[in-house]
Design a protein around this motif. Structure first.
Motif, mmCIF file in Angstrom:
data_model
loop_
_atom_site.group_PDB
_atom_site.id
_atom_site.type_symbol
_atom_site.label_atom_id
_atom_site.label_comp_id
_atom_site.label_asym_id
_atom_site.label_seq_id
_atom_site.Cartn_x
_atom_site.Cartn_y
_atom_site.Cartn_z
ATOM 1 N N MET A 14 0.847 -1.186 0.000
ATOM 2 C CA MET A 14 0.000 0.000 0.000
ATOM 3 C C MET A 14 0.889 1.246 0.000
ATOM 4 N N THR A 15 0.540 2.200 -0.851
ATOM 5 C CA THR A 15 1.334 3.415 -0.943
ATOM 6 C C THR A 15 0.800 4.468 0.020
ATOM 7 N N PHE A 16 1.673 5.363 0.407
ATOM 8 C CA PHE A 16 1.319 6.475 1.277
ATOM 9 C C PHE A 16 0.617 7.533 0.438
ATOM 10 N N VAL A 17 -0.579 7.932 0.839
ATOM 11 C CA VAL A 17 -1.355 8.931 0.106
ATOM 12 C C VAL A 17 -1.016 10.315 0.646
ATOM 13 N N ARG A 18 -0.680 11.207 -0.265
ATOM 14 C CA ARG A 18 -0.381 12.592 0.088
ATOM 15 C C ARG A 18 -1.475 13.496 -0.466
ATOM 16 N N LYS A 19 -1.598 14.689 0.134
ATOM 17 C CA LYS A 19 -2.545 15.691 -0.350
ATOM 18 C C LYS A 19 -1.770 16.860 -0.943
ATOM 19 N N PHE A 20 -2.304 17.374 -2.039
ATOM 20 C CA PHE A 20 -1.721 18.528 -2.721
ATOM 21 C C PHE A 20 -2.802 19.559 -2.984
ATOM 22 N N TYR A 21 -2.343 20.804 -3.193
ATOM 23 C CA TYR A 21 -3.235 21.933 -3.424
ATOM 24 C C TYR A 21 -2.676 22.758 -4.575
ATOM 25 N N ILE A 22 -3.590 23.260 -5.402
ATOM 26 C CA ILE A 22 -3.190 24.098 -6.531
ATOM 27 C C ILE A 22 -4.419 24.865 -7.011
ATOM 28 N N SER A 23 -4.185 25.956 -7.686
ATOM 29 C CA SER A 23 -5.286 26.746 -8.230
ATOM 30 C C SER A 23 -4.846 27.432 -9.516
ATOM 31 N N ASP A 24 -5.826 27.811 -10.306
ATOM 32 C CA ASP A 24 -5.623 28.683 -11.459
ATOM 33 C C ASP A 24 -4.665 28.127 -12.504
ATOM 34 N N THR A 25 -4.833 26.857 -12.854
ATOM 35 C CA THR A 25 -4.016 26.286 -13.927
ATOM 36 C C THR A 25 -4.364 26.915 -15.270
ATOM 37 N N HIS A 26 -5.609 27.271 -15.474
ATOM 38 C CA HIS A 26 -6.036 27.940 -16.713
ATOM 39 C C HIS A 26 -5.540 27.203 -17.955
ATOM 40 N N PHE A 27 -5.685 25.881 -17.972
ATOM 41 C CA PHE A 27 -5.316 25.139 -19.168
ATOM 42 C C PHE A 27 -6.056 25.712 -20.378
ATOM 43 N N LEU A 28 -5.386 25.815 -21.499
ATOM 44 C CA LEU A 28 -5.920 26.282 -22.791
ATOM 45 C C LEU A 28 -6.282 27.765 -22.821
ATOM 46 N N HIS A 29 -5.894 28.530 -21.821
ATOM 47 C CA HIS A 29 -6.248 29.947 -21.737
ATOM 48 C C HIS A 29 -5.070 30.790 -22.245
ATOM 49 N N ALA A 30 -4.981 30.966 -23.546
ATOM 50 C CA ALA A 30 -3.838 31.643 -24.162
ATOM 51 C C ALA A 30 -3.628 33.057 -23.608
ATOM 52 N N ASN A 31 -4.693 33.778 -23.331
ATOM 53 C CA ASN A 31 -4.556 35.157 -22.843
ATOM 54 C C ASN A 31 -3.937 35.242 -21.455
ATOM 55 N N ILE A 32 -3.966 34.159 -20.689
ATOM 56 C CA ILE A 32 -3.388 34.196 -19.340
ATOM 57 C C ILE A 32 -1.876 34.458 -19.408
ATOM 58 N N LEU A 33 -1.257 34.094 -20.521
ATOM 59 C CA LEU A 33 0.187 34.296 -20.664
ATOM 60 C C LEU A 33 0.551 35.784 -20.670
#
Length: 178
Positions: free
Chosen positions: A1-20
């Protein structure tokens, strides 16, 4: 059994060309941006790990729905969403976002515990939150580093200097905050 970790992230904006152009994201085009985010995500997140995404997962939700599904399928982990403004259409969860195989139903707020601490999650910063006076934490996105946290709150957006386009653990995000 593997150790489960938690991660956090926001605002990836995949496919949002104007974010660049809107944010300091050092990529020549949105394709290299998206590929870098996928690679960074999978570098730290394992298949069984938990990722809390705090909104604005993608853009062009109707025009590029197949590409969004393809990007989502390549990201490791069991993914939960606190939806953001770009995840909605006319105030409701966009059908493309709603149709992704999230580990739980996307919500406006989520509550979790990590490292023995209570954490309130949302796309938008709260100036007061559950458990604030009892040592609780609040993670948010949306502000792209323009709204500093107060007390035990902080922006977890991908474009923050200490996040570097990579999902982070509770310990990484709270280092140096009392």
């Amino acid at each position: 059994m593997t150790f489960v970790r938690k991660f956090y992230i926001s605002d990836t904006h995949f496919l949002h060309a104007n974010i660049l152009a809107m944010q300091p994201r050092p990529f020549r085009d949105i394709e290299s941006h998206d590929e870098h985010l996928v690679a960074q995500w999978n570098l730290v997140v394992g298949p069984e790990d938990i990722v809390h995404h705090l909104g604005d997962f993608a853009f062009s939700l109707t025009e590029k729905a197949d590409r969004i599904r393809w990007i989502f399928s390549r990201l490791n982990g069991r993914k939960h969403l606190c939806f953001g403004n770009h995840d909605l259409r006319h105030g409701e969860l966009h059908p493309t976002i709603a149709g992704l195989p999230w580990a739980s139903r996307p919500e406006g707020f989520r509550f979790t515990e990590d490292e023995g601490q209570k954490v309130v999650l949302s796309h938008y910063a709260q100036r007061s939150w559950q458990w604030e006076g009892k040592g609780g934490w609040h993670f948010y996105g949306h502000a792209h580093g323009r709204l500093p946290g107060i007390g035990r709150s902080r922006d977890v957006g991908v474009d923050l200097p200490d996040v570097l386009f990579t999902p982070c653990t509770f310990r990484e995000l709270t280092k140096g905050i009392k």
